[in-house]
Design an enzyme around this catalytic site. Structure first.
Site, short mmCIF file in Angstrom:
data_model
loop_
_atom_site.label_atom_id
_atom_site.label_comp_id
_atom_site.label_asym_id
_atom_site.label_seq_id
_atom_site.Cartn_x
_atom_site.Cartn_y
_atom_site.Cartn_z
N ARG A 120 -96.30 -18.32 -16.89
CA ARG A 120 -95.12 -17.82 -17.65
C ARG A 120 -94.28 -18.96 -18.26
O ARG A 120 -93.07 -18.82 -18.46
CB ARG A 120 -94.21 -16.95 -16.78
CG ARG A 120 -94.87 -15.68 -16.32
CD ARG A 120 -93.83 -14.64 -15.98
NE ARG A 120 -94.49 -13.46 -15.44
CZ ARG A 120 -94.74 -13.27 -14.16
NH1 ARG A 120 -94.37 -14.16 -13.27
NH2 ARG A 120 -95.34 -12.17 -13.78
N LYS A 142 -92.44 -22.59 -33.01
CA LYS A 142 -93.42 -21.51 -33.25
C LYS A 142 -94.77 -21.95 -32.70
O LYS A 142 -95.23 -23.06 -32.98
CB LYS A 142 -93.57 -21.23 -34.75
CG LYS A 142 -92.48 -20.34 -35.31
CD LYS A 142 -92.85 -19.91 -36.71
CE LYS A 142 -91.76 -19.07 -37.32
NZ LYS A 142 -92.03 -18.73 -38.73
N GLU A 184 -95.52 -29.37 -47.55
CA GLU A 184 -94.45 -28.78 -46.72
C GLU A 184 -93.19 -29.67 -46.79
O GLU A 184 -92.07 -29.18 -46.72
CB GLU A 184 -94.90 -28.62 -45.26
CG GLU A 184 -96.20 -27.83 -45.08
CD GLU A 184 -96.09 -26.32 -45.32
OE1 GLU A 184 -94.97 -25.82 -45.50
OE2 GLU A 184 -97.15 -25.65 -45.31
N LYS A 225 -85.45 -28.63 -42.28
CA LYS A 225 -86.04 -27.60 -41.42
C LYS A 225 -85.22 -27.43 -40.14
O LYS A 225 -84.96 -26.30 -39.70
CB LYS A 225 -87.50 -27.94 -41.08
CG LYS A 225 -88.04 -26.93 -40.09
CD LYS A 225 -89.51 -26.69 -40.10
CE LYS A 225 -89.80 -25.50 -39.16
NZ LYS A 225 -91.20 -25.26 -38.93
N GLU A 235 -86.18 -16.32 -36.53
CA GLU A 235 -86.51 -15.82 -37.87
C GLU A 235 -86.04 -14.38 -38.09
O GLU A 235 -86.82 -13.50 -38.45
CB GLU A 235 -88.02 -15.96 -38.16
CG GLU A 235 -88.32 -15.87 -39.64
CD GLU A 235 -89.75 -16.27 -40.03
OE1 GLU A 235 -90.26 -17.27 -39.51
OE2 GLU A 235 -90.30 -15.56 -40.87
N ARG A 239 -84.53 -18.27 -41.52
CA ARG A 239 -85.74 -19.06 -41.22
C ARG A 239 -86.90 -18.64 -42.14
O ARG A 239 -87.78 -19.43 -42.43
CB ARG A 239 -86.14 -18.94 -39.74
CG ARG A 239 -87.32 -19.84 -39.41
CD ARG A 239 -87.52 -20.10 -37.95
NE ARG A 239 -88.69 -20.93 -37.75
CZ ARG A 239 -89.03 -21.51 -36.61
NH1 ARG A 239 -88.27 -21.34 -35.55
NH2 ARG A 239 -90.11 -22.25 -36.52
N ASN A 243 -90.75 -19.97 -45.67
CA ASN A 243 -92.02 -19.43 -46.16
C ASN A 243 -92.16 -19.50 -47.67
O ASN A 243 -93.04 -18.84 -48.24
CB ASN A 243 -92.20 -17.98 -45.68
CG ASN A 243 -92.31 -17.92 -44.17
OD1 ASN A 243 -92.92 -18.78 -43.56
ND2 ASN A 243 -91.68 -16.93 -43.55
N HIS A 246 -95.56 -19.23 -49.32
CA HIS A 246 -96.52 -18.84 -48.29
C HIS A 246 -97.07 -17.42 -48.47
O HIS A 246 -98.15 -17.13 -47.98
CB HIS A 246 -95.91 -19.01 -46.90
CG HIS A 246 -95.94 -20.45 -46.44
ND1 HIS A 246 -95.24 -21.44 -47.10
CD2 HIS A 246 -96.62 -21.07 -45.44
CE1 HIS A 246 -95.47 -22.60 -46.48
NE2 HIS A 246 -96.31 -22.39 -45.48
N HIS A 250 -100.81 -17.83 -48.28
CA HIS A 250 -101.64 -17.24 -47.21
C HIS A 250 -102.74 -16.37 -47.80
O HIS A 250 -103.86 -16.33 -47.28
CB HIS A 250 -100.77 -16.41 -46.25
CG HIS A 250 -100.08 -17.25 -45.22
ND1 HIS A 250 -98.99 -16.79 -44.49
CD2 HIS A 250 -100.29 -18.52 -44.79
CE1 HIS A 250 -98.59 -17.75 -43.66
NE2 HIS A 250 -99.36 -18.80 -43.83
N HIS A 264 -104.50 -25.64 -45.98
CA HIS A 264 -103.27 -24.83 -46.01
C HIS A 264 -102.27 -25.36 -47.05
O HIS A 264 -101.79 -24.61 -47.90
CB HIS A 264 -102.65 -24.84 -44.61
CG HIS A 264 -101.32 -24.17 -44.54
ND1 HIS A 264 -101.16 -22.81 -44.65
CD2 HIS A 264 -100.06 -24.68 -44.40
CE1 HIS A 264 -99.87 -22.50 -44.57
NE2 HIS A 264 -99.18 -23.62 -44.42
N1 GLY Z 1 -93.32 -23.05 -40.86
C1 GLY Z 1 -92.32 -22.07 -40.92
C2 GLY Z 1 -91.46 -21.99 -39.70
O1 GLY Z 1 -91.59 -22.78 -38.79
O2 GLY Z 1 -90.65 -21.11 -39.60
#
Ligand code: GLY
Length: 364
Positions: A120, A142, A184, A225, A235, A239, A243, A246, A250, A264
Site C-alpha cells: 500500500r 503521476k 514537453e 510545471k 488534475e 493541471r 495536456n 496531447h 495521443h 511521444h
Molecule cells: N504530463 C502531464 C501531467 O503531469 O499532468
C-alpha cells in the site's frame, strides 16, 4: 545547488539539480528504517549509472535488488508491474524499504506505480535520466501503466521523497530522444511562459550544443510545471493545461501503435501544431503565433507534419475516432487544451466536429 520545492497539501519534496554520481549524499537520509533498496532501471541507464549507485548503496548498508528492463513503452504494463511486485516480495522487500527509478519516463511511471501499490505504498525516489522525464514526468507524481484501451488508464498519484535531476546525463542520449523530450519543455513555455519561449527561440541553434542554456531551459520549464501541479495536483482543473497538444498527439501515437515510428514527443509536436491551427480557426490566436511555433519546431528539427512518415491509416475519421477514446473525453465530447496566443492556454470542449476535421485534413 539549484532546486525546486514542490509543496502540496499532504506532500513536500525537492527536485534537486545535482550530479547523479553524488546522488547517495542526497538520498540516503530518505531510507529511514529500511534495509533494502530496489532499483528499477532500463538497460541504458543501468549501463551508465547502476554500478556506481549499487556500490554507494552497499556502502551505506542497504541490500540492493536490481530490476533491469529493456527500454520501451511496452514495460508500462500491468503484467510487468505484477511480476516486479512478486519478484520484490519473494526477496522479502518490506514496507519500510525504498524503490528507486533510474531511467526515463517509462521507468519512472512504472516504478512509481509499483511503489504506490506494493505494501500500500513505500518510499519512492526518482532519478530521471532523459529530458522528457526530467522536465515533465518526474514532476507531479503521476504514475501508471497502459491498457489496450489507452495510455495511463491504470495508475495512481505517488509523490516521490526526492527527485535527483542531473542534466549532464543528457549528453549520453541520442539526439532523437533529446528532441522528443524537448517538445514537453517547449510545451510548458507555450502554456505559461512567453519569455521562456522567446529565450528558447533566440537560442534555438545553441540549445543542444550549450549545456548551460539547456540547464537553464530545463529549470525554467520545470518551474512552469511545478507551479501548475502545486495548484492542482489531482488534475481537477488547471493541471489539464499540461495536456496541450496531447489530445491530437495521443491519437497520432495510437495510430502508429507505439512501434517506434513516432516517439511521444514527436507526436506531441505535431499535436501542438494542430492545437494552434484549431485555435486559429476559432479565433483564439493568430497566424503569426502559429507560424512562430512552427518555425521554432522546424529550426530545432521537431516534426510539425506527417511528411517522411508512413500513411498507417492516417485519415481524419480514424484520428477523430481515436481522440474519442482518450481519457480526456467527457460525456462523449472531446476536450482540447488550446492556446490563446503564446504563453496562455485554456480548456475547450463542444467544438464542432467539422472544424476539427477541417484542421486534421490540412495536415494529411
Ligand atoms: N504530463 C502531464 C501531467 O503531469 O499532468
Amino acid at each position: 545547488m539549484k532546486k525546486i520545492e514542490i509543496k502540496l497539501k499532504n506532500d513536500q519534496y525537492n527536485i534537486l539539480y545535482a550530479p547523479l554520481s553524488k546522488s547517495i549524499d542526497y538520498i540516503k537520509s530518505y531510507f529511514l528504517n529500511g534495509k533494502t533498496v530496489a532499483i528499477i532501471a532500463d538497460n541504458n541507464s543501468a549501463h551508465h549509472y547502476l554500478n556506481k549507485l549499487e556500490k554507494d548503496l552497499l556502502d551505506v548498508n542497504q541490500n540492493v535488488i536490481k530490476i533491469i528492463l529493456s527500454p520501451g513503452e511496452k514495460n508500462k504494463d500491468l503484467t510487468i508491474a505484477s511480476k516486479i511486485i512478486e519478484d520484490l516480495l519473494s526477496q522479502k522487500f518490506e514496507r519500510t524499504d525504498t524503490i528507486i527509478a533510474l531511467g526515463g519516463g517509462v521507468i519512472g511511471d512504472l516504478a512509481g506505480f509499483v511503489a504506490a501499490i506494493i505494501h500500500r505504498g513505500v518510499n519512492f525516489i526518482n532519478i530521471p535520466t532523459t529530458l522528457l522525464s526530467q522536465v515533465d514526468s518526474s514532476i507531479g507524481g503521476k504514475t501508471g501503466v497502459n491498457t489496450k484501451y489507452g495510455k495511463n488508464l491504470i495508475g495512481s498519484f505517488k509523490q516521490p521523497e526526492i527527485v535527483i535531476c542531473d542534466t549532464e546525463v543528457l549528453t549520453t542520449l541520442p539526439k532523437r530522444e533529446l528532441l522528443a523530450g524537448y517538445t514537453e519543455l517547449v510545451k510548458h513555455a507555450l502554456i505559461n511562459d512567453v519569455d521562456l519561449f522567446n529565450y528558447l527561440d533566440v537560442n534555438s541553434s545553441e540549445i543542444f550544443k550549450n549545456n548551460t542554456i539547456l540547464q537553464d531551459a530545463i529549470y525554467r520549464s520545470s518551474l512552469v510545471k511545478a507551479e501548475i501541479v502545486m495548484k492542482d495536483v489531482l488534475e481537477k482543473d488547471i493541471r489539464a493545461h499540461l495536456n496541450l497538444g496531447h489530445t491530437f498527439g495521443h491519437a497520432i501515437e495510437a495510430l502508429y501503435k507505439y512501434d517506434g515510428t513516432l516517439l511521444h514527443g514527436e507526436a506531441v509536436s505535431i499535436g501542438i501544431m494542430m492545437a494552434f491551427s484549431l485555435a486559429e480557426k476559432i479565433s483564439l490566436c493568430n497566424t503569426t503565433q502559429t507560424e512562430a511555433v512552427k518555425k521554432h519546431f522546424d529550426n530545432v528539427g521537431l516534426k510539425t507534419n506527417f511528411s517522411e512518415l508512413p500513411n498507417s491509416g492516417l485519415t481524419s475519421k480514424n484520428l477523430i475516432k481515436l481522440m474519442k477514446n482518450d481519457k480526456k473525453v467527457r460525456s462523449g465530447s472531446i476536450n482540447f487544451i488550446l492556446p490563446k496566443g503564446i504563453g496562455s492556454v485554456d480548456i475547450f470542449s463542444g467544438i464542432d466536429e467539422d472544424i476539427i476535421k477541417e484542421v486534421l485534413e490540412e495536415y494529411l
